[in-house]
Scaffold this motif. Sequence first.
Motif, PDB file in Angstrom:
ATOM      1  N   VAL A 139    -134.893  10.228  21.699  1.00 39.20           N
ATOM      2  CA  VAL A 139    -134.377  11.595  21.721  1.00 39.20           C
ATOM      3  C   VAL A 139    -133.593  11.855  23.002  1.00 39.20           C
ATOM      4  CG1 VAL A 139    -134.994  14.031  21.753  1.00 39.20           C
ATOM      5  CG2 VAL A 139    -136.217  12.453  20.237  1.00 39.20           C
ATOM      6  N   ILE A 140    -134.143  11.453  24.127  1.00 35.40           N
ATOM      7  CA  ILE A 140    -133.476  11.688  25.415  1.00 35.40           C
ATOM      8  C   ILE A 140    -132.144  10.955  25.477  1.00 35.40           C
ATOM      9  CG2 ILE A 140    -133.641  11.289  27.898  1.00 35.40           C
ATOM     10  CD1 ILE A 140    -136.667  11.695  27.645  1.00 35.40           C
ATOM     11  N   ALA A 141    -132.148   9.678  25.052  1.00 40.11           N
ATOM     12  CA  ALA A 141    -130.915   8.887  25.098  1.00 40.11           C
ATOM     13  C   ALA A 141    -129.864   9.460  24.149  1.00 40.11           C
ATOM     14  CB  ALA A 141    -131.211   7.427  24.760  1.00 40.11           C
ATOM     15  N   SER A 142    -130.288   9.886  22.956  1.00 40.59           N
ATOM     16  CA  SER A 142    -129.349  10.425  21.972  1.00 40.59           C
ATOM     17  C   SER A 142    -128.713  11.723  22.475  1.00 40.59           C
ATOM     18  CB  SER A 142    -130.055  10.677  20.643  1.00 40.59           C
ATOM     19  OG  SER A 142    -130.603   9.482  20.133  1.00 40.59           O
ATOM     20  N   VAL A 143    -129.539  12.632  22.964  1.00 38.96           N
ATOM     21  CA  VAL A 143    -129.028  13.912  23.462  1.00 38.96           C
ATOM     22  C   VAL A 143    -128.120  13.695  24.671  1.00 38.96           C
ATOM     23  CG1 VAL A 143    -129.670  16.111  24.512  1.00 38.96           C
ATOM     24  CG2 VAL A 143    -130.990  15.212  22.578  1.00 38.96           C
ATOM     25  N   SER A 144    -128.542  12.819  25.592  1.00 33.55           N
ATOM     26  CA  SER A 144    -127.741  12.567  26.793  1.00 33.55           C
ATOM     27  C   SER A 144    -126.400  11.936  26.436  1.00 33.55           C
ATOM     28  CB  SER A 144    -128.510  11.660  27.756  1.00 33.55           C
ATOM     29  OG  SER A 144    -129.718  12.263  28.167  1.00 33.55           O
ATOM     30  N   ALA A 145    -126.385  11.027  25.476  1.00 36.63           N
ATOM     31  CA  ALA A 145    -125.128  10.401  25.047  1.00 36.63           C
ATOM     32  C   ALA A 145    -124.187  11.426  24.437  1.00 36.63           C
ATOM     33  CB  ALA A 145    -125.432   9.277  24.049  1.00 36.63           C
ATOM     34  N   CYS A 146    -124.737  12.280  23.569  1.00 34.10           N
ATOM     35  CA  CYS A 146    -123.902  13.329  22.943  1.00 34.10           C
ATOM     36  C   CYS A 146    -123.348  14.293  23.984  1.00 34.10           C
ATOM     37  CB  CYS A 146    -124.717  14.080  21.897  1.00 34.10           C
ATOM     38  SG  CYS A 146    -125.166  13.093  20.455  1.00 34.10           S
ATOM     39  N   LEU A 147    -124.188  14.705  24.924  1.00 32.60           N
ATOM     40  CA  LEU A 147    -123.736  15.622  25.966  1.00 32.60           C
ATOM     41  C   LEU A 147    -122.660  14.980  26.838  1.00 32.60           C
ATOM     42  CD1 LEU A 147    -127.100  17.263  27.110  1.00 32.60           C
ATOM     43  CD2 LEU A 147    -125.288  18.300  25.733  1.00 32.60           C
ATOM     44  N   GLY A 148    -122.838  13.692  27.156  1.00 36.41           N
ATOM     45  CA  GLY A 148    -121.847  13.014  27.975  1.00 36.41           C
ATOM     46  C   GLY A 148    -120.502  12.907  27.284  1.00 36.41           C
ATOM     47  N   LEU A 149    -120.505  12.508  26.010  1.00 37.84           N
ATOM     48  CA  LEU A 149    -119.249  12.378  25.267  1.00 37.84           C
ATOM     49  C   LEU A 149    -118.601  13.737  25.025  1.00 37.84           C
ATOM     50  CD1 LEU A 149    -120.323   9.636  22.682  1.00 37.84           C
ATOM     51  CD2 LEU A 149    -118.990   9.348  24.779  1.00 37.84           C
ATOM     52  N   PHE A 150    -119.436  14.725  24.697  1.00 38.24           N
ATOM     53  CA  PHE A 150    -118.889  16.072  24.480  1.00 38.24           C
ATOM     54  C   PHE A 150    -118.336  16.658  25.783  1.00 38.24           C
ATOM     55  CE2 PHE A 150    -119.473  20.739  23.921  1.00 38.24           C
ATOM     56  CZ  PHE A 150    -118.538  20.899  22.897  1.00 38.24           C
ATOM     57  N   GLY A 151    -119.034  16.417  26.907  1.00 34.30           N
ATOM     58  CA  GLY A 151    -118.529  16.876  28.198  1.00 34.30           C
ATOM     59  C   GLY A 151    -117.206  16.222  28.545  1.00 34.30           C
ATOM     60  N   GLY A 152    -117.065  14.928  28.220  1.00 38.09           N
ATOM     61  CA  GLY A 152    -115.792  14.244  28.443  1.00 38.09           C
ATOM     62  C   GLY A 152    -114.673  14.832  27.603  1.00 38.09           C
ATOM     63  N   TYR A 153    -115.000  15.174  26.346  1.00 29.91           N
ATOM     64  CA  TYR A 153    -113.993  15.800  25.470  1.00 29.91           C
ATOM     65  C   TYR A 153    -113.531  17.143  26.035  1.00 29.91           C
ATOM     66  CZ  TYR A 153    -112.143  18.362  21.471  1.00 29.91           C
ATOM     67  OH  TYR A 153    -111.351  19.134  20.659  1.00 29.91           O
ATOM     68  N   LEU A 154    -114.496  17.974  26.473  1.00 30.88           N
ATOM     69  CA  LEU A 154    -114.136  19.283  27.030  1.00 30.88           C
ATOM     70  C   LEU A 154    -113.299  19.138  28.300  1.00 30.88           C
ATOM     71  CD1 LEU A 154    -117.483  21.291  26.590  1.00 30.88           C
ATOM     72  CD2 LEU A 154    -115.413  21.404  25.176  1.00 30.88           C
ATOM     73  N   ALA A 155    -113.700  18.209  29.175  1.00 27.55           N
ATOM     74  CA  ALA A 155    -112.945  18.002  30.415  1.00 27.55           C
ATOM     75  C   ALA A 155    -111.534  17.503  30.118  1.00 27.55           C
ATOM     76  CB  ALA A 155    -113.688  17.006  31.313  1.00 27.55           C
ATOM     77  N   HIS A 156    -111.393  16.633  29.092  1.00 31.11           N
ATOM     78  CA  HIS A 156    -110.066  16.131  28.719  1.00 31.11           C
ATOM     79  C   HIS A 156    -109.190  17.250  28.159  1.00 31.11           C
ATOM     80  CE1 HIS A 156    -106.997  13.321  27.483  1.00 31.11           C
ATOM     81  NE2 HIS A 156    -107.081  13.760  26.242  1.00 31.11           N
ATOM     82  N   GLN A 157    -109.773  18.115  27.336  1.00 34.99           N
ATOM     83  CA  GLN A 157    -109.016  19.245  26.792  1.00 34.99           C
ATOM     84  C   GLN A 157    -108.579  20.188  27.918  1.00 34.99           C
ATOM     85  OE1 GLN A 157    -108.006  19.604  23.574  1.00 34.99           O
ATOM     86  NE2 GLN A 157    -108.874  17.552  23.334  1.00 34.99           N
TER      87      GLN A 157
ATOM     88  N   LYS B 104    -105.567  18.711  29.699  1.00 37.20           N
ATOM     89  CA  LYS B 104    -104.305  18.856  28.978  1.00 37.20           C
ATOM     90  C   LYS B 104    -103.709  20.244  29.164  1.00 37.20           C
ATOM     91  CE  LYS B 104    -105.548  17.469  24.838  1.00 37.20           C
ATOM     92  NZ  LYS B 104    -105.409  17.042  23.411  1.00 37.20           N
ATOM     93  N   LYS B 105    -104.568  21.248  29.343  1.00 37.42           N
ATOM     94  CA  LYS B 105    -104.082  22.612  29.534  1.00 37.42           C
ATOM     95  C   LYS B 105    -103.698  22.895  30.980  1.00 37.42           C
ATOM     96  CE  LYS B 105    -106.699  24.687  25.728  1.00 37.42           C
ATOM     97  NZ  LYS B 105    -107.737  25.691  25.349  1.00 37.42           N
ATOM     98  N   SER B 106    -104.500  22.388  31.914  1.00 34.76           N
ATOM     99  CA  SER B 106    -104.304  22.737  33.328  1.00 34.76           C
ATOM    100  C   SER B 106    -103.513  21.694  34.112  1.00 34.76           C
ATOM    101  CB  SER B 106    -105.661  22.931  34.003  1.00 34.76           C
ATOM    102  OG  SER B 106    -106.399  21.709  34.014  1.00 34.76           O
ATOM    103  N   GLN B 107    -103.509  20.436  33.628  1.00 35.45           N
ATOM    104  CA  GLN B 107    -102.859  19.330  34.331  1.00 35.45           C
ATOM    105  C   GLN B 107    -103.426  19.138  35.740  1.00 35.45           C
ATOM    106  OE1 GLN B 107    -100.585  17.137  32.941  1.00 35.45           O
ATOM    107  NE2 GLN B 107    -101.229  18.216  31.101  1.00 35.45           N
ATOM    108  N   ILE B 108    -104.719  19.410  35.912  1.00 36.16           N
ATOM    109  CA  ILE B 108    -105.397  19.158  37.182  1.00 36.16           C
ATOM    110  C   ILE B 108    -105.993  17.757  37.117  1.00 36.16           C
ATOM    111  CG2 ILE B 108    -107.214  19.896  38.754  1.00 36.16           C
ATOM    112  CD1 ILE B 108    -106.892  22.722  37.719  1.00 36.16           C
ATOM    113  N   SER B 109    -105.606  16.886  38.054  1.00 38.83           N
ATOM    114  CA  SER B 109    -106.023  15.491  38.011  1.00 38.83           C
ATOM    115  C   SER B 109    -107.542  15.339  38.104  1.00 38.83           C
ATOM    116  CB  SER B 109    -105.349  14.711  39.142  1.00 38.83           C
ATOM    117  OG  SER B 109    -105.649  15.293  40.405  1.00 38.83           O
ATOM    118  N   LEU B 110    -108.201  16.244  38.821  1.00 40.77           N
ATOM    119  CA  LEU B 110    -109.658  16.165  38.926  1.00 40.77           C
ATOM    120  C   LEU B 110    -110.334  16.317  37.562  1.00 40.77           C
ATOM    121  CD1 LEU B 110    -110.379  18.205  42.191  1.00 40.77           C
ATOM    122  CD2 LEU B 110    -110.694  15.756  41.832  1.00 40.77           C
TER     123      LEU B 110
END
Length: 218
Positions: A14-32, A35-41
Amino acid sequence: MIGSLSDPRYQPIVIASVSACLGLFGGYLAHQFYKKSQISLASALAIIFYVGGLVWVIRLVTILFYGVNFASRGGALNVISFVFLLIFDLLRYVFFTGLVISIAERKKEKFNQEFHDIKIEFAKKKAEQSELQLLSSLNALAKERDDEAGNRIVRTQNYVRALALRLRINGHYLDQLSDESIDLLVKATPLHDIGKIGIPDGILKKNGPLTDEESGPL
């Protein structure tokens, strides 16, 4: 179902599954956001989220297929994965903090620029208002000395407007003859008689010809 998930045997899954989903979803949000802000960080933060999520996916695979459940049973594999996760957590914190600071600085710069633009616009309008007031005062003086009680000045203003519009229609001085520029020309037209202000009434309104002394040097 809930009871089975609360079983200690399934907690690592459960911990590994939730952490993996949160990590991938967080990466998706940061990437989106990147694309809007063009901030390299934001792009760097997305990579860190994705890699962290991938590490949790690998750990989930080891739990499901290799029986590596609790940290005490994983040996060197658990040590390596936890070290990587700790590093990525620290990097995520650092880059996220930097991103927040960068967003705040960008908003501050935008606010300062907008405030500066407002001040410039206000100063420009104030200067234009002062110029119009000066023109109105000078025009009033010129009309005061006009023999036709301002009718000739009004006709002259209409002539200037008609000539300016005709020039623009014919394709001449298109950059200079905007509606605003033509209005300013019309308002300034009475100034062609501003010299009358300094001429004495005895000369300005004299019916006969001027003497040599009155006409002065040419």
